[in-house]
Every structure is written in structure tokens, then in C-alpha cells.
Design a protein around this motif. Structure first.
Motif, PDB file in Angstrom:
ATOM      1  N   LEU A 159       0.911  -1.075  -0.004  1.00  0.00           N
ATOM      2  CA  LEU A 159       0.082   0.146  -0.098  1.00  0.00           C
ATOM      3  C   LEU A 159       0.918   1.129  -0.085  1.00  0.00           C
ATOM      4  CD1 LEU A 159      -2.834   1.100   0.102  1.00  0.00           C
ATOM      5  CD2 LEU A 159      -2.835   1.163   2.523  1.00  0.00           C
ATOM      6  N   ALA A 160       1.914   1.281   0.648  1.00  0.00           N
ATOM      7  CA  ALA A 160       2.844   2.371   0.822  1.00  0.00           C
ATOM      8  C   ALA A 160       3.576   2.594  -0.512  1.00  0.00           C
ATOM      9  CB  ALA A 160       4.097   2.267   1.774  1.00  0.00           C
ATOM     10  N   ARG A 161       3.723   1.567  -1.213  1.00  0.00           N
ATOM     11  CA  ARG A 161       4.311   2.114  -2.792  1.00  0.00           C
ATOM     12  C   ARG A 161       3.140   2.318  -3.879  1.00  0.00           C
ATOM     13  NH1 ARG A 161       9.742  -0.402  -2.844  1.00  0.00           N
ATOM     14  NH2 ARG A 161       9.478  -0.635  -5.039  1.00  0.00           N
ATOM     15  N   VAL A 162       1.779   2.334  -3.464  1.00  0.00           N
ATOM     16  CA  VAL A 162       1.031   2.858  -4.430  1.00  0.00           C
ATOM     17  C   VAL A 162       1.049   4.236  -4.819  1.00  0.00           C
ATOM     18  CG1 VAL A 162      -1.463   3.173  -4.767  1.00  0.00           C
ATOM     19  CG2 VAL A 162      -0.477   1.126  -3.791  1.00  0.00           C
ATOM     20  N   ASN A 163       1.071   4.611  -6.047  1.00  0.00           N
ATOM     21  CA  ASN A 163       1.235   6.169  -6.463  1.00  0.00           C
ATOM     22  C   ASN A 163      -0.161   6.359  -6.526  1.00  0.00           C
ATOM     23  OD1 ASN A 163       0.981   8.274  -8.236  1.00  0.00           O
ATOM     24  ND2 ASN A 163       3.071   7.944  -8.774  1.00  0.00           N
ATOM     25  N   PHE A 164      -0.648   7.576  -5.465  1.00  0.00           N
ATOM     26  CA  PHE A 164      -2.167   7.812  -5.395  1.00  0.00           C
ATOM     27  C   PHE A 164      -2.416   8.688  -6.350  1.00  0.00           C
ATOM     28  CE2 PHE A 164      -0.769   6.629  -0.937  1.00  0.00           C
ATOM     29  CZ  PHE A 164      -1.651   5.564  -0.795  1.00  0.00           C
ATOM     30  N   ASP A 195     -10.347  -2.577   4.886  1.00  0.00           N
ATOM     31  CA  ASP A 195     -11.229  -1.520   5.145  1.00  0.00           C
ATOM     32  C   ASP A 195     -10.782  -0.240   5.294  1.00  0.00           C
ATOM     33  OD1 ASP A 195      -9.490  -2.126   7.441  1.00  0.00           O
ATOM     34  OD2 ASP A 195     -11.038  -1.444   8.662  1.00  0.00           O
ATOM     35  N   LYS A 196      -9.450   0.027   5.424  1.00  0.00           N
ATOM     36  CA  LYS A 196      -8.728   1.272   5.249  1.00  0.00           C
ATOM     37  C   LYS A 196      -8.784   1.964   3.864  1.00  0.00           C
ATOM     38  CE  LYS A 196      -6.047   1.052   9.554  1.00  0.00           C
ATOM     39  NZ  LYS A 196      -6.593  -0.219  10.110  1.00  0.00           N
ATOM     40  N   VAL A 197      -8.368   0.639   2.848  1.00  0.00           N
ATOM     41  CA  VAL A 197      -8.277   1.032   1.516  1.00  0.00           C
ATOM     42  C   VAL A 197      -9.734   1.449   0.914  1.00  0.00           C
ATOM     43  CG1 VAL A 197      -7.836   0.003  -0.795  1.00  0.00           C
ATOM     44  CG2 VAL A 197      -6.447  -0.664   1.322  1.00  0.00           C
ATOM     45  N   MET A 198     -10.868   0.843   1.399  1.00  0.00           N
ATOM     46  CA  MET A 198     -12.010   1.153   0.891  1.00  0.00           C
ATOM     47  C   MET A 198     -12.312   2.302   1.393  1.00  0.00           C
ATOM     48  SD  MET A 198     -13.035  -1.648  -0.701  1.00  0.00           S
ATOM     49  CE  MET A 198     -14.842  -1.276  -0.776  1.00  0.00           C
ATOM     50  N   ALA A 199     -12.339   2.693   2.716  1.00  0.00           N
ATOM     51  CA  ALA A 199     -12.368   4.121   2.992  1.00  0.00           C
ATOM     52  C   ALA A 199     -11.683   4.996   2.336  1.00  0.00           C
ATOM     53  CB  ALA A 199     -12.238   4.468   4.599  1.00  0.00           C
ATOM     54  N   MET A 200     -10.607   5.026   2.037  1.00  0.00           N
ATOM     55  CA  MET A 200      -9.651   5.888   0.906  1.00  0.00           C
ATOM     56  C   MET A 200     -10.255   5.965  -0.396  1.00  0.00           C
ATOM     57  SD  MET A 200      -5.737   5.380   0.252  1.00  0.00           S
ATOM     58  CE  MET A 200      -5.777   3.826  -0.452  1.00  0.00           C
ATOM     59  N   ILE A 201     -10.787   5.002  -1.079  1.00  0.00           N
ATOM     60  CA  ILE A 201     -11.173   5.225  -2.332  1.00  0.00           C
ATOM     61  C   ILE A 201     -12.481   5.412  -2.446  1.00  0.00           C
ATOM     62  CG2 ILE A 201      -9.585   3.351  -3.177  1.00  0.00           C
ATOM     63  CD1 ILE A 201     -11.921   1.637  -3.420  1.00  0.00           C
ATOM     64  N   LYS A 202     -13.458   5.435  -1.335  1.00  0.00           N
ATOM     65  CA  LYS A 202     -14.886   5.581  -1.506  1.00  0.00           C
ATOM     66  C   LYS A 202     -15.069   7.357  -1.781  1.00  0.00           C
ATOM     67  CE  LYS A 202     -19.271   5.478   1.095  1.00  0.00           C
ATOM     68  NZ  LYS A 202     -19.853   4.889   2.331  1.00  0.00           N
ATOM     69  N   PRO A 203     -14.455   8.145  -1.385  1.00  0.00           N
ATOM     70  CA  PRO A 203     -14.784   9.629  -1.910  1.00  0.00           C
ATOM     71  C   PRO A 203     -14.305   9.756  -3.236  1.00  0.00           C
ATOM     72  CG  PRO A 203     -13.552   9.520   0.333  1.00  0.00           C
ATOM     73  CD  PRO A 203     -13.437   8.127  -0.129  1.00  0.00           C
ATOM     74  N   LEU A 204     -13.502   9.002  -3.822  1.00  0.00           N
ATOM     75  CA  LEU A 204     -12.938   8.948  -4.949  1.00  0.00           C
ATOM     76  C   LEU A 204     -14.015   8.451  -6.290  1.00  0.00           C
ATOM     77  CD1 LEU A 204      -9.327   8.405  -4.569  1.00  0.00           C
ATOM     78  CD2 LEU A 204     -10.446  10.535  -4.389  1.00  0.00           C
ATOM     79  N   ILE A 205     -14.847   7.791  -5.810  1.00  0.00           N
ATOM     80  CA  ILE A 205     -15.626   6.873  -6.836  1.00  0.00           C
ATOM     81  C   ILE A 205     -17.154   7.134  -6.618  1.00  0.00           C
ATOM     82  CG2 ILE A 205     -13.937   5.269  -7.276  1.00  0.00           C
ATOM     83  CD1 ILE A 205     -15.525   3.415  -5.667  1.00  0.00           C
ATOM     84  N   SER A 206     -17.968   6.876  -7.746  1.00  0.00           N
ATOM     85  CA  SER A 206     -19.434   7.236  -7.506  1.00  0.00           C
ATOM     86  C   SER A 206     -20.063   6.106  -6.546  1.00  0.00           C
ATOM     87  CB  SER A 206     -20.008   7.144  -8.934  1.00  0.00           C
ATOM     88  OG  SER A 206     -19.990   5.695  -9.443  1.00  0.00           O
ATOM     89  N   ALA A 207     -21.094   6.633  -6.244  1.00  0.00           N
ATOM     90  CA  ALA A 207     -21.866   5.566  -5.226  1.00  0.00           C
ATOM     91  C   ALA A 207     -22.184   4.355  -5.935  1.00  0.00           C
ATOM     92  CB  ALA A 207     -23.278   6.415  -4.714  1.00  0.00           C
ATOM     93  N   GLU A 208     -22.543   4.605  -7.362  1.00  0.00           N
ATOM     94  CA  GLU A 208     -22.974   3.284  -8.181  1.00  0.00           C
ATOM     95  C   GLU A 208     -21.582   2.318  -8.104  1.00  0.00           C
ATOM     96  OE1 GLU A 208     -25.555   6.559  -9.441  1.00  0.00           O
ATOM     97  OE2 GLU A 208     -23.359   6.605  -9.036  1.00  0.00           O
ATOM     98  N   LEU A 209     -20.470   2.916  -8.402  1.00  0.00           N
ATOM     99  CA  LEU A 209     -19.513   2.231  -8.718  1.00  0.00           C
ATOM    100  C   LEU A 209     -18.975   1.443  -7.378  1.00  0.00           C
ATOM    101  CD1 LEU A 209     -17.330   1.179 -10.486  1.00  0.00           C
ATOM    102  CD2 LEU A 209     -15.857   3.195  -9.908  1.00  0.00           C
TER     103      LEU A 209
END
Length: 296
Positions: A159-164, A195-209
Motif C-alpha cells: 500500500l505504501a508503494r501505491v502512487n496515489f 477496510d482502510k483501503v475502502m475508506a480511502m477510495i470511497k470519496p473518489l468514486i461514484s456511489a454506483e461504482l
């Protein structure tokens, strides 16, 4: 000229809802967009199908697709052969050879090498994008795409090596520029920090996705969406092992370098864009959401 795309007539036969007059409208529109590359008829059909036959959404998706590819060659354009070999040694990824009963194509990915020192996020994303672009051009559209991701071996070090910045670019591209009908994202062998990953991406995608994402505690729950006959035998399935499929995938990539070079030549020339558009701003990774998503 070498044929890089599936024949248009095959796509018309596959889906009677694709109207030739709509394709002609898009062809005429493209002629008035000097910043965009001229596309094969098959490419236009694939985009139109992915947008559920909406001409306006198709226009925006085509523009976004080629703009994003032009702005981010490090995530989309064919690199060196050595980069491909390294990416193939780190992560398993392939379109599985059997579709689901609904006619959905399954894309499966997971780690082969668990070492964080060898993990390069951008290269793994790049290989995935190469496979997606090759698939849609060679095989055309399907009724939908299901993505299955095996989280086994994933750590906080990965996760630390992910380019955000790259991650946001890809999440936006998935929603705005992908000429595929997304039907679901399924994660197996969930890691404790998912769960931390999910919380991180949730604001970046649509509710449908976000609603499409499913985390499976066991393979049995995955089988409800992707039956055993559609999965590698490593996962209780009836298809060849993932290592066998990985070897086939790597060979396919190297056998199609000419295709990738051709597709990489389809770039956007911003100096010729007639009207200002927020698509450039969006494709730079700064905002998102017009492409229609359908949920089953």
C-alpha cells in the motif's frame, strides 16, 4: 494496413441495438474534432455499446479515453519489453477464457511475488491497461465485465508503494473513459487493512461504482457471481491454473507489440482542440462523472 480491430460487421451482428446511423453520426462528429485521432468503425461501435447507445455519452467517453491515454503514457502506452517481463513476474492478470452464464467477461488479478521491494504499482496498472485495450480491440464488447482480485500476499508495504496520483487517475478513467460495461468488483482473501483501503477510495468514486464492490470471506460466496467453471483450478475452478494462464497472457502481449504501437499512435493534439473542455482537467486527475453505469 494490418487489421488491428475486430471487424465492424461482426459487432453489428452481435448486438442489433447498435444502429449504423448512430455510428455515422459519431463518425461525422469525429471529423469535426481535429484534436482527436480518427477511429476505426469498430472502435466507435465499442464505445457506443459501452455507453448503452447514448451518443452524447459516447462522445465524452471517446474524448476522455484518448485524452487520458495521451496525458498519462506511463499508465497506458507500451513500455520496454523488460518492464513487461518484470510486471508479469510480479502480478497475475488475465481475461479468463470462459464467460459467466450472463455473458460477462471475467478479469482476474493477484500477486505472484509478495515482495514489496519488487512491487511497482504503475507497472502493474500499465500491464492491466494493455490487456484491456488489446481485449476490446481484438474481441470487441461483451455484455459486461467482472473484475476479481485476489488480495493474498498484500501488505501495508504494498500500500505504501501505491502512487496515489496514478490511483486517482485510474479510478477516474474507470468511471469516465473505460469502454467497458462494468458489472462488479470482487475481492477474495481480504487483507486486514482492506477496510482502510475502502475508506480511502470511497470519496473518489461514484456511489454506483462503490456498490459494485464485493468482499468475499470465502470462495463459496464468489461462486454466486462467478461459477466454478469460469475460474482457474487454483480457486476450485475448471479452467487451467493461473500460472498456465499467466504464461499465455505474457505470450499474447509480446505477440501483439505492433498493435500496442498502433494504438499508442492514436493520441490527442491539444493545440487543435476547437472548444475548451473540462475533459482535459478531468483526465489530468482532478475531477470526475458522466459515464452511465448500470447495476444488476
Amino acid at each position: 494496413m494490418k487489421q488491428f480491430c475486430i471487424e465492424a460487421k461482426k459487432l453489428y451482428q452481435r448486438d442489433p441495438k447498435i444502429k449504423r446511423e448512430d455510428v455515422k453520426i459519431l463518425q461525422q462528429w469525429l471529423k469535426k474534432q481535429p484534436h482527436l485521432p480518427q477511429l476505426e468503425e469498430s472502435q466507435i461501435i465499442i464505445f457506443l455499446h459501452s455507453c448503452y447507445y447514448s451518443i452524447q455519452s459516447t462522445k465524452k467517453t471517446i474524448d476522455y479515453y484518448f485524452t487520458a491515454r495521451t496525458l498519462h503514457p506511463e499508465l497506458f502506452h507500451y513500455p520496454t519489453d523488460d518492464v513487461i517481463k518484470r510486471a508479469c513476474s510480479i502480478g497475475f492478470k488475465n481475461f479468463l477464457p470462459k464467460k459467466t452464464p450472463e455473458g460477462y467477461t471475467v478479469f482476474f488479478s493477484g500477486l505472484l511475488d509478495y515482495s514489496t521491494d519488487n512491487y511497482n504499482y504503475n507497472n502493474e496498472v500499465l500491464l492491466t491497461n494493455l490487456l484491456h485495450s488489446l481485449r476490446i480491440h481484438q474481441h470487441g464488447f461483451s455484455d459486461g465485465l467482472i473484475v476479481v482480485s485476489d488480495c493474498q500476499g498484500g501488505t501495508l508495504g504494498h500500500l505504501a508503494r501505491v502512487n496515489f496520483a496514478s490511483q486517482k487517475c485510474m479510478l477516474d478513467f474507470m468511471q469516465e473513459g473505460t469502454p467497458l460495461r462494468l458489472k462488479g468488483f470482487h475481492m477474495i482473501n481480504a487483507v486486514p487493512f482492506l477496510d482502510k483501503v475502502m475508506a480511502m477510495i470511497k470519496p473518489l468514486i461514484s456511489a454506483e461504482l462503490f456498490k459494485m464492490i464485493h468482499i468475499h470471506p470465502t470462495l463459496d460466496s464468489l461462486y454466486e457471481y462467478v461459477p466454478k467453471e469460469c475460474l482457474p483450478k487454483d480457486y476450485g475452478g475448471e479452467l487451467p491454473s493461473r500460472l498456465m494462464l499467466q504464461k499465455e497472457m505474457e505470450k499474447t502481449v509480446f505477440d501483439n507489440v505492433d498493435f500496442f504501437k498502433w494504438h499508442d499512435s492514436q493520441i490527442v493534439d491539444e493545440s487543435k482542440r476547437i472548444e475548451k473542455s473540462k475533459i482535459v482537467h478531468m483526465a489530468s486527475g482532478l475531477e470526475g462523472t458522466f459515464k452511465k453505469l448500470e447495476i444488476d
